[in-house]
Design a protein around this motif. Structure first.
Motif, PDB file in Angstrom:
ATOM      1  N   VAL A  26       4.837 -39.703  31.201  1.00  0.00           N
ATOM      2  CA  VAL A  26       4.352 -38.395  30.772  1.00  0.00           C
ATOM      3  C   VAL A  26       3.692 -37.690  31.951  1.00  0.00           C
ATOM      4  O   VAL A  26       2.936 -38.302  32.712  1.00  0.00           O
ATOM      5  CB  VAL A  26       3.338 -38.535  29.609  1.00  0.00           C
ATOM      6  CG1 VAL A  26       2.741 -37.182  29.223  1.00  0.00           C
ATOM      7  CG2 VAL A  26       3.994 -39.202  28.401  1.00  0.00           C
ATOM      8  N   PRO A  28       4.323 -36.541  22.921  1.00  0.00           N
ATOM      9  CA  PRO A  28       4.168 -37.591  23.928  1.00  0.00           C
ATOM     10  C   PRO A  28       3.537 -38.859  23.332  1.00  0.00           C
ATOM     11  O   PRO A  28       3.480 -39.889  23.983  1.00  0.00           O
ATOM     12  CB  PRO A  28       3.235 -36.948  24.955  1.00  0.00           C
ATOM     13  CG  PRO A  28       2.402 -36.002  24.157  1.00  0.00           C
ATOM     14  CD  PRO A  28       3.327 -35.482  23.079  1.00  0.00           C
ATOM     15  N   PHE A  29       3.092 -38.764  22.083  1.00  0.00           N
ATOM     16  CA  PHE A  29       2.399 -39.873  21.415  1.00  0.00           C
ATOM     17  C   PHE A  29       3.339 -40.636  20.492  1.00  0.00           C
ATOM     18  O   PHE A  29       4.051 -40.038  19.698  1.00  0.00           O
ATOM     19  CB  PHE A  29       1.223 -39.349  20.579  1.00  0.00           C
ATOM     20  CG  PHE A  29       0.340 -38.366  21.279  1.00  0.00           C
ATOM     21  CD1 PHE A  29      -0.294 -38.705  22.465  1.00  0.00           C
ATOM     22  CD2 PHE A  29       0.147 -37.096  20.768  1.00  0.00           C
ATOM     23  CE1 PHE A  29      -1.122 -37.787  23.114  1.00  0.00           C
ATOM     24  CE2 PHE A  29      -0.674 -36.179  21.399  1.00  0.00           C
ATOM     25  CZ  PHE A  29      -1.307 -36.525  22.580  1.00  0.00           C
ATOM     26  N   PRO A  88       8.649 -45.451  24.948  1.00  0.00           N
ATOM     27  CA  PRO A  88       7.696 -44.693  25.766  1.00  0.00           C
ATOM     28  C   PRO A  88       8.290 -44.349  27.137  1.00  0.00           C
ATOM     29  O   PRO A  88       8.873 -45.203  27.803  1.00  0.00           O
ATOM     30  CB  PRO A  88       6.512 -45.646  25.912  1.00  0.00           C
ATOM     31  CG  PRO A  88       6.631 -46.589  24.753  1.00  0.00           C
ATOM     32  CD  PRO A  88       8.112 -46.741  24.530  1.00  0.00           C
ATOM     33  N   THR A  95       6.083 -29.705  24.595  1.00  0.00           N
ATOM     34  CA  THR A  95       6.477 -31.041  25.041  1.00  0.00           C
ATOM     35  C   THR A  95       7.976 -31.015  25.309  1.00  0.00           C
ATOM     36  O   THR A  95       8.759 -30.785  24.394  1.00  0.00           O
ATOM     37  CB  THR A  95       6.146 -32.094  23.972  1.00  0.00           C
ATOM     38  OG1 THR A  95       4.767 -31.988  23.622  1.00  0.00           O
ATOM     39  CG2 THR A  95       6.437 -33.498  24.470  1.00  0.00           C
ATOM     40  N   ALA A 133      -0.772 -40.386  31.418  1.00  0.00           N
ATOM     41  CA  ALA A 133      -0.034 -39.269  32.012  1.00  0.00           C
ATOM     42  C   ALA A 133      -0.483 -38.996  33.431  1.00  0.00           C
ATOM     43  O   ALA A 133      -1.644 -39.138  33.785  1.00  0.00           O
ATOM     44  CB  ALA A 133      -0.245 -38.004  31.172  1.00  0.00           C
ATOM     45  N   THR A 148      -1.793 -41.680  27.095  1.00  0.00           N
ATOM     46  CA  THR A 148      -0.382 -41.666  27.485  1.00  0.00           C
ATOM     47  C   THR A 148      -0.214 -42.123  28.940  1.00  0.00           C
ATOM     48  O   THR A 148       0.912 -42.229  29.416  1.00  0.00           O
ATOM     49  CB  THR A 148       0.237 -40.261  27.359  1.00  0.00           C
ATOM     50  OG1 THR A 148      -0.483 -39.347  28.183  1.00  0.00           O
ATOM     51  CG2 THR A 148       0.242 -39.798  25.914  1.00  0.00           C
TER      52      THR A 148
END
Length: 159
Positions: free
Chosen positions: A115, A106-107, A112, A50, A151, A149
């Motif tokens: 992603v 990413p969590f 936030p 990450t 993403a 996420t």
């Protein structure tokens, strides 16, 4: 064994199935993702690193990609309509995400940020992703990781 971080609390809140895995983190032992793969006995293609980057020195992004691959920062920048991307300094990434370098997830980030999940990760049944602390990963389906996420899935590997 570490069990609770911002990342694991986030996953629990989302009712996402996952398992926890610890390994001995060695910041001087080379590529951390490769250390993790070896320590937990997982295929390096399923262990994801990450990375927090900045696009054009203003847009942060979190890139989640297989540990054994090199990242193509031009590809990442293009995903955001930018020209260049570079690694965000660890102190700035920590301030933004709440996670220390080597444990960034990413969590459950403090702030936030968008992603990007490597399309190569989507071919795995399960992936291992940093869980908010050095030497601590979660095993999760890449589809669940992508969904919770929000993403963007893309090719971010260097050729």
């Amino acid at each position: 064994m570490i069990r609770e971080t911002g990342a694991t609390l986030f996953l629990e809140k989302q009712n996402i199935p996952f398992s926890l895995h610890n390994y001995e983190y060695n910041p001087n032992g080379g590529l951390i993702g490769m250390q993790a793969a070896d320590a937990i006995g997982a295929d390096p293609a399923s262990v994801l690193k990450t990375l927090v980057v900045e696009i054009d020195k203003k847009q942060p992004a979190c890139v989640v990609a297989p540990a054994h691959q090199k990242l193509n920062l031009k590809k990442v920048a293009a995903l955001f309509g930018g020209r260049n991307a570079r690694m965000m300094p660890p102190e700035k990434a920590h301030e933004l995400t709440g996670y220390q370098s080597g444990g960034t997830s990413p969590f459950g980030q403090l702030t936030p940020i968008p992603v990007v999940l490597s399309q190569d990760a989507m071919n795995q049944a399960y992936v291992y992703i940093n869980a908010g602390h050095q030497g601590f990963v979660v095993r999760i389906s890449p589809q669940d990781a992508q969904r919770i996420t929000d993403a963007r899935v893309a090719d971010v590997a260097a050729d």
